[in-house]
Design an enzyme around this catalytic site. Structure first.
Site, PDB file in Angstrom:
ATOM      1  N   CYS A  17     -21.338 -40.833  62.240  1.00  0.00           N
ATOM      2  CA  CYS A  17     -20.991 -42.310  61.503  1.00  0.00           C
ATOM      3  C   CYS A  17     -21.063 -43.619  62.221  1.00  0.00           C
ATOM      4  O   CYS A  17     -21.333 -43.657  63.470  1.00  0.00           O
ATOM      5  CB  CYS A  17     -19.501 -42.359  61.016  1.00  0.00           C
ATOM      6  N   CYS A 478     -15.641 -37.401  78.066  1.00  0.00           N
ATOM      7  CA  CYS A 478     -15.554 -36.328  77.410  1.00  0.00           C
ATOM      8  C   CYS A 478     -16.822 -35.605  77.982  1.00  0.00           C
ATOM      9  O   CYS A 478     -17.823 -35.987  77.690  1.00  0.00           O
ATOM     10  CB  CYS A 478     -15.586 -36.181  76.070  1.00  0.00           C
ATOM     11  N   CYS A 481     -18.825 -30.413  76.042  1.00  0.00           N
ATOM     12  CA  CYS A 481     -20.040 -29.553  75.597  1.00  0.00           C
ATOM     13  C   CYS A 481     -20.713 -28.831  76.697  1.00  0.00           C
ATOM     14  O   CYS A 481     -21.536 -28.174  76.711  1.00  0.00           O
ATOM     15  CB  CYS A 481     -20.824 -30.257  74.544  1.00  0.00           C
TER      16      CYS A 481
HETATM   17  S1  SF4 Z   1     -20.641 -34.322  71.929  1.00  0.00           S
HETATM   18 FE1  SF4 Z   1     -19.798 -33.428  74.229  1.00  0.00          FE
HETATM   19  S2  SF4 Z   1     -19.370 -34.964  75.092  1.00  0.00           S
HETATM   20 FE2  SF4 Z   1     -19.336 -35.710  72.890  1.00  0.00          FE
HETATM   21  S3  SF4 Z   1     -17.370 -35.628  72.198  1.00  0.00           S
HETATM   22 FE3  SF4 Z   1     -18.494 -33.747  71.428  1.00  0.00          FE
HETATM   23  S4  SF4 Z   1     -17.795 -32.556  73.412  1.00  0.00           S
HETATM   24 FE4  SF4 Z   1     -17.527 -34.378  73.968  1.00  0.00          FE
END
Ligand code: SF4
Length: 505
Positions: A17, A478, A481
């Site tokens: 979004c 973050c 992933c």
């Molecule tokens: S794509 Fe990866 S880095 Fe971005 S919010 Fe999701 S888990 Fe976190």
């Protein structure tokens, strides 16, 4: 329970979004064209539907118009001429092809809330992965839901807190204590004020801008700063994680910090892939971060120690996602940068297609290798990430088919191992080529990926080099992933329990 509101069908992570808002102190001026310009600049963050809510000082409350389709289709000239207001908010939404329920009109934002006591319109970028408990409480209070989305749960939560008060900062402050997830939200009140809030960890970007002319003063709020450029405005600054911003067409900008976290969790993928390179997010130029990623890849590339390889090698980006990193790699290595893959820009959404056969055909339709520049050369192929690996394999075979001597894949982000629960449409870890390979092959998993995609060599970015390229620390981004370590405790439990189920299968 985690609400999956998408069908996972893609071979790229996809942002879901964009939000954009504008206030103007000149009540004789309509901001509808500015909403159009801002949303067009943010089209890359969502292509399924477009919506706007407008408020005209002295008028009759808020008017909302929303529809499935691209910004240019939904907000065509005729429609724009009918939309009038000196304050407005807008939203672009992404939804995966094939999901009919979640593509319905009710799911398009902004979400316009109206009852006897209050009216507001609300839009957000992000996700509240676990919202059952909040919904249950709202249900118990007699609230009626027409969708099954976090958006409506948030809107109902805000409405129930706002009952009997006009202090919107306080309302959002209280709401933030219930909301665990990622959100950059904007809210338009029926007094014509815009409030914006970024979650305390700052997963999603959000920034403020202005445009001051002799005739009028305008303030903007947007997911990315490229939207400020599109409306001729100036970026003032980013909304801080945990901050509420009040934009008033009568006064000025007022901001308030509600929660100051010691750590933040800005999505690293914004810098790697999602955001437009001409955006500046949290003070960092996305284009520069990507350039640095390419420089780091070149510094770590063992092939560049071989003078024979260097004599015959060219750097080829996967358009458009590998371009900025390729420029950095070429600069650092001294190898020529060559546009070796021709992109058909009239094929839309190549990577967002259901089914492998369709995706394979779409890659061929969208990318054509240029034989005259590739034949006989050692190709250093640069892309931002490998998700399922199917698209990368297809591109490599296209390049081989026109006579490349070797194809060496360089990826500007470390291996993507784990699913995202923070609002990015992502395959599950079982479908991620790196997630699956690390489980099956342990520490040799990168070599296994190389074999599966059919590359002569494969090099991923190191995590420490990704951090250094962006210019942030592990405590600011973050990286879930990439590492499997989620910044929210509840999400970590969710991921751990899903992994435990898989292991027991
Ligand atoms: S794509 Fe990866 S880095 Fe971005 S919010 Fe999701 S888990 Fe976190």
């Amino acid at each position: 329970m985690f609400k999956k509101n998408k069908i996972k069908t893609i071979d790229k992570p996809v942002e879901q979004c964009a939000v954009f808002g504008v206030t103007c102190d000149d009540i004789g001026y309509s901001v509808s064209k500015l909403l159009y310009d801002g949303l067009i600049a943010l089209q890359h963050r969502g292509q399924e539907s477009t919506g706007v809510s407008l408020y005209h000082t002295g008028g009759n409350g808020i008017f909302t118009y929303k529809k499935k389709g691209l910004v240019s289709k939904v907000l065509n000239k005729k429609k724009l001429s009918q939309l009038w207001g000196n304050v407005g908010i807008g939203h672009n939404r992404y939804a995966t092809t094939g999901s009919t329920e979640f593509s319905s009109h009710h799911y398009i934002q902004p979400f316009h809330f109206k009852n006897n006591d209050m009216e507001f319109s609300f839009a957000f970028n992000g996700t509240i992965p676990v919202y059952d408990n909040i919904k249950q409480k709202m249900d118990d209070m007699g609230r009626i839901f027409i969708t099954n989305t976090d958006t409506e749960v948030m809107a109902q939560l805000i409405a129930s807190i706002a009952q009997g008060t006009e202090d919107w900062v306080e309302v959002l402050k209280v709401a933030s204590h219930f909301l665990e997830g990622s959100y950059s939200l904007i809210l338009l009140t029926n007094e014509g004020d815009i409030y914006a809030m970024r979650d305390p960890l700052g997963f999603k970007p959000l920034c403020i801008g202005e445009l001051k002319t002799e005739k009028r003063n305008l303030y903007f709020i947007a997911s990315e700063s490229c939207a400020m450029d599109a409306v001729g405005g100036t970026l003032i600054r980013d909304v801080k994680p945990g901050e509420i911003v009040h934009l008033s067409h009568q006064k000025d900008i007022h901001t308030e910090m509600i929660i100051k976290s010691k750590t933040t969790a800005r999505c690293q993928f914004e810098y790697v892939y999602f955001a437009r390179p001409d955006s500046i997010i949290d003070g960092i130029s996305v284009a520069n971060a990507r350039l640095n990623m390419g420089i780091h890849l070149a510094r770590n590339d063992p092939l560049l120690k071989d003078p024979e390889f260097k004599k015959n090698a060219i750097v080829v980006p996967v358009p458009d996602s590998g371009r900025s990193a390729s420029v950095g790699y070429a600069k650092e290595s001294g190898l020529p940068y060559v546009e070796g893959l021709m992109k058909n820009r009239y094929v839309w959404r190549t990577f967002i297609m259901p089914g492998q056969l369709k995706r394979d055909a779409a890659v061929k339709e969208k990318l054509n290798p240029i034989r005259s520049v590739i034949e006989g050369r050692d190709v250093v192929l640069i892309d931002d990430s490998i998700v399922r690996g199917t698209t990368t394999r297809q591109i490599i075979s296209l390049i081989r088919a026109v006579g490349a001597k070797s194809v060496n894949v360089r990826i500007s982000c470390p291996p993507v191992l784990s699913a995202c629960y923070m609002g990015i449409d992502f395959p599950t870890s079982d479908e991620l080529i790196a997630g699956k390979s690390i489980r099956l092959f342990g520490e040799n998993y990168v070599e296994e990926i190389r074999k599966q995609i059919g590359a002569d060599s494969l090099l991923y970015q190191r995590l420490e080099d990704l951090l250094s390229s962006i210019g942030m620390t592990e405590n600011q981004l973050c990286l879930a992933c990439l590492t499997g370590r989620y910044p929210l405790e509840r999400i970590q439990h969710l991921a751990d329990s899903e992994n435990a189920i898989k292991m027991n299968r």
